[in-house]
Each structure stands twice: as C-alpha cells, then as structure tokens.
Design a protein around this motif. Structure first.
Motif, PDB file in Angstrom:
ATOM      1  N   GLU A  28      31.172  32.236  48.069  1.00 39.08           N
ATOM      2  CA  GLU A  28      30.433  32.535  47.366  1.00 39.08           C
ATOM      3  C   GLU A  28      30.336  33.675  46.415  1.00 39.08           C
ATOM      4  N   VAL A  29      31.706  34.072  46.392  1.00 35.51           N
ATOM      5  CA  VAL A  29      32.038  34.931  45.396  1.00 35.51           C
ATOM      6  C   VAL A  29      32.501  34.557  44.072  1.00 35.51           C
ATOM      7  N   VAL A  30      32.084  34.984  43.090  1.00 42.50           N
ATOM      8  CA  VAL A  30      32.329  34.311  41.728  1.00 42.50           C
ATOM      9  C   VAL A  30      33.121  35.445  40.845  1.00 42.50           C
ATOM     10  N   PHE A  31      33.440  36.587  41.288  1.00 47.32           N
ATOM     11  CA  PHE A  31      34.144  37.493  40.555  1.00 47.32           C
ATOM     12  C   PHE A  31      34.631  38.710  41.568  1.00 47.32           C
ATOM     13  N   LEU A  32      35.899  38.783  41.303  1.00 48.62           N
ATOM     14  CA  LEU A  32      36.792  40.203  42.151  1.00 48.62           C
ATOM     15  C   LEU A  32      37.423  41.090  41.012  1.00 48.62           C
ATOM     16  N   ASP A  33      37.386  42.202  41.097  1.00 53.73           N
ATOM     17  CA  ASP A  33      38.295  43.051  40.461  1.00 53.73           C
ATOM     18  C   ASP A  33      39.143  43.915  41.242  1.00 53.73           C
ATOM     19  N   SER A  34      39.861  44.682  40.437  1.00 54.62           N
ATOM     20  CA  SER A  34      40.823  45.481  41.148  1.00 54.62           C
ATOM     21  C   SER A  34      40.219  46.461  42.301  1.00 54.62           C
ATOM     22  N   SER A  35      38.831  46.746  42.131  1.00 54.73           N
ATOM     23  CA  SER A  35      38.512  47.721  43.214  1.00 54.73           C
ATOM     24  C   SER A  35      38.380  46.802  44.488  1.00 54.73           C
ATOM     25  N   GLY A  36      37.964  45.611  44.242  1.00 53.70           N
ATOM     26  CA  GLY A  36      37.712  44.675  45.587  1.00 53.70           C
ATOM     27  C   GLY A  36      39.023  44.319  45.958  1.00 53.70           C
ATOM     28  N   ILE A  37      40.228  44.157  45.090  1.00 53.48           N
ATOM     29  CA  ILE A  37      41.493  44.058  45.648  1.00 53.48           C
ATOM     30  C   ILE A  37      42.273  45.111  46.389  1.00 53.48           C
ATOM     31  N   ASN A  38      41.904  46.338  46.002  1.00 59.58           N
ATOM     32  CA  ASN A  38      42.249  47.614  46.685  1.00 59.58           C
ATOM     33  C   ASN A  38      41.633  47.750  48.158  1.00 59.58           C
ATOM     34  N   VAL A  39      40.097  47.176  48.242  1.00 54.31           N
ATOM     35  CA  VAL A  39      39.661  47.149  49.616  1.00 54.31           C
ATOM     36  C   VAL A  39      40.357  46.264  50.500  1.00 54.31           C
ATOM     37  N   LEU A  40      40.666  44.994  50.017  1.00 52.69           N
ATOM     38  CA  LEU A  40      41.180  44.122  50.677  1.00 52.69           C
ATOM     39  C   LEU A  40      42.697  44.647  51.296  1.00 52.69           C
ATOM     40  N   ILE A  41      43.417  45.487  50.376  1.00 54.93           N
ATOM     41  CA  ILE A  41      44.561  45.830  50.817  1.00 54.93           C
ATOM     42  C   ILE A  41      44.552  47.053  51.747  1.00 54.93           C
ATOM     43  N   SER A  42      43.536  47.861  51.762  1.00 54.49           N
ATOM     44  CA  SER A  42      43.304  48.860  52.699  1.00 54.49           C
ATOM     45  C   SER A  42      42.807  48.380  53.980  1.00 54.49           C
ATOM     46  N   ALA A  43      41.963  47.417  54.023  1.00 55.45           N
ATOM     47  CA  ALA A  43      41.485  46.822  55.013  1.00 55.45           C
ATOM     48  C   ALA A  43      42.535  45.940  55.918  1.00 55.45           C
ATOM     49  N   HIS A  44      43.473  45.388  55.018  1.00 55.23           N
ATOM     50  CA  HIS A  44      44.673  44.874  55.654  1.00 55.23           C
ATOM     51  C   HIS A  44      45.679  45.849  56.421  1.00 55.23           C
ATOM     52  N   ARG A  45      45.913  46.804  55.876  1.00 56.81           N
ATOM     53  CA  ARG A  45      46.675  47.908  56.188  1.00 56.81           C
ATOM     54  C   ARG A  45      46.090  48.618  57.423  1.00 56.81           C
ATOM     55  N   ALA A  46      44.727  48.657  57.412  1.00 60.03           N
ATOM     56  CA  ALA A  46      44.169  49.387  58.701  1.00 60.03           C
ATOM     57  C   ALA A  46      44.208  48.238  59.850  1.00 60.03           C
ATOM     58  N   ALA A  47      44.049  47.028  59.462  1.00 60.83           N
ATOM     59  CA  ALA A  47      44.121  45.925  60.761  1.00 60.83           C
ATOM     60  C   ALA A  47      45.662  45.744  61.114  1.00 60.83           C
ATOM     61  N   GLU A  48      46.589  46.015  60.283  1.00 55.38           N
ATOM     62  CA  GLU A  48      48.025  45.921  60.715  1.00 55.38           C
ATOM     63  C   GLU A  48      48.304  47.106  61.635  1.00 55.38           C
TER      64      GLU A  48
END
Length: 121
Positions: free
Chosen positions: A61-81
């Motif tokens: 249900e997400v209609v828009f994603l900007d660079s701040s959202g991308i940065n959050v995903l990358i940070s969460a991925h790194r934390a998970a790894e």
C-alpha cells in the motif's frame, strides 16, 4: 499481536507491526515513505531487526518512496546483517519497485512479489 505505530504524519504514512507465530516481524506500510515518516519507520525497523529472527516489510500500500526511505531500508539491512538476521521487502508497487531498481537496493535487499513468498523464503 499487532502494534499500530500510528501515522507518522496524519494521512501520509501508517505503520503497523505484527509478529508471526515463529517470531518474524511483519511491518505493513500504507501511504508515502518520505522524509516526514522516515524517522518513525527507522525506529520500527531497527527495533524489528534487534528483536526478531527476520523482518518482512509489506509495501503493498505504499505509493511513494523517496531517498530518505531508501536510506532507512539500507540502514535496517545493515543492522540486520550485523545481527545475523534477515530483512525482506514484499508486494512492491511498480513505481516503488522501479525506484529501488534504479538505485540498486533490490540487489542488496531481497524483494518478493507477495508477503507469503517473503515469509516462506
């Protein structure tokens, strides 16, 4: 169990976190993932990767994603790894999927067509 984190900015981003029977966090997003809601999303995802064996983020249900959202995903991925757990994205709308492909996030974080497939992987 469902925790509704609430709208980061009313009517812009709703974040709902549930836990599956095996302890996996399922984060359902609805609306726009942008600067206004990225801090709250970061808090939720970082909490998930610290406490769960895996996390699936439902972008259905997400209609828009900007660079701040991308940065959050990358940070969460790194934390998970760093913790040895996994993070997966599911049910990406075409526009959001295209943004992730353009910046290469889809090669960093596993993306699945449905939540069910992401949970089963």
């Amino acid at each position: 169990m469902a925790d509704i984190e609430g709208a980061a900015v009313p009517e812009r981003l709703l974040i709902t976190r549930t836990t599956t029977g095996d302890g996996v966090s399922l984060v359902l997003l609805a609306g726009e993932v942008d600067l206004d809601g990225s801090s709250q999303l970061s808090d939720v995802l970082l909490s998930c990767v610290q406490t769960a064996p895996g996390t699936v983020v439902d972008f259905g249900e997400v209609v828009f994603l900007d660079s701040s959202g991308i940065n959050v995903l990358i940070s969460a991925h790194r934390a998970a790894e760093s913790r040895g757990v996994w993070l997966r994205l599911a049910a990406l709308q075409h526009a959001v999927e295209r943004v992730l492909q353009l910046v290469g996030v889809d090669t960093l974080i596993a993306c699945y067509p449905t939540v069910e497939q992401a949970l089963a992987a």
